[in-house]
Design a protein around this motif. Structure first.
Motif, PDB file in Angstrom:
ATOM      1  N   GLU A  83      26.613  46.354  24.179  1.00  0.00           N
ATOM      2  CA  GLU A  83      27.523  47.433  24.511  1.00  0.00           C
ATOM      3  C   GLU A  83      27.455  48.727  23.473  1.00  0.00           C
ATOM      4  N   ARG A  96      33.398  53.133  27.078  1.00  0.00           N
ATOM      5  CA  ARG A  96      32.866  51.670  26.666  1.00  0.00           C
ATOM      6  C   ARG A  96      31.986  51.031  28.004  1.00  0.00           C
ATOM      7  N   GLN A  97      30.624  50.858  27.558  1.00  0.00           N
ATOM      8  CA  GLN A  97      29.933  50.240  28.629  1.00  0.00           C
ATOM      9  C   GLN A  97      28.967  49.420  28.185  1.00  0.00           C
ATOM     10  N   SER A  98      28.504  48.510  29.178  1.00  0.00           N
ATOM     11  CA  SER A  98      27.674  47.229  28.834  1.00  0.00           C
ATOM     12  C   SER A  98      26.251  47.445  29.318  1.00  0.00           C
ATOM     13  N   GLU A  99      25.917  48.760  29.539  1.00  0.00           N
ATOM     14  CA  GLU A  99      24.646  49.053  30.014  1.00  0.00           C
ATOM     15  C   GLU A  99      24.129  50.503  29.457  1.00  0.00           C
ATOM     16  N   LEU A 101      23.501  53.758  27.981  1.00  0.00           N
ATOM     17  CA  LEU A 101      24.303  55.041  27.996  1.00  0.00           C
ATOM     18  C   LEU A 101      23.381  56.222  28.113  1.00  0.00           C
TER      19      LEU A 101
END
Length: 125
Positions: A83, A96-99, A101
């Motif tokens: 994350e 907020r991201q799970s890949e 950036l």
């Protein structure tokens, strides 16, 4: 350790890179992406924290790891192994991201923020 993050409020933006395994391709690629654009990160007052379950370090290089699980417990979503989180000058979560950036997306997001626009205006004067 959450106090460390709070101490940056109104001074710096924070990038948290949280991972269950720092050997993953996604984590390594995220570090490379940010390392490639260090000048842009510095210009936008960004401080990076690498966070694993029980340890963390500040910066993009392999640094001295500190023991603590507070940052991980405070910010990590339960359903992801990776994350990235952007925390703004006001202390609020902006991305907020799970890949991975990209710096393009990161910089676009920051550059439209009112406080960033003010920073740029003040630089010109």
């Amino acid at each position: 350790m959450s106090q460390n993050i709070a101490s940056h409020q109104w001074e710096n933006r924070i990038l948290l890179i949280l991972t269950d395994n720092s050997d993953t391709t996604t984590f390594q690629n995220q570090l490379k992406e940010f390392q490639t654009h260090e000048n842009g990160l510095t210009d936008r007052k960004l401080i990076v924290y690498q966070i694993k379950e029980y340890i963390y370090t500040k910066g993009l290089k392999e640094g001295e790891w500190q023991h603590s699980s507070k940052l991980y417990k405070t910010y990590k979503s339960v359903n992801t192994s990776f994350e990235v989180i952007l925390i703004g000058l006001d202390g609020g979560i902006k991305i907020r991201q799970s890949e991975l950036l990209t710096c393009e997306k990161l910089f676009e997001t920051i550059d439209v923020m009112p406080m960033r626009k003010a920073e740029l205006k003040n630089k010109k004067n």
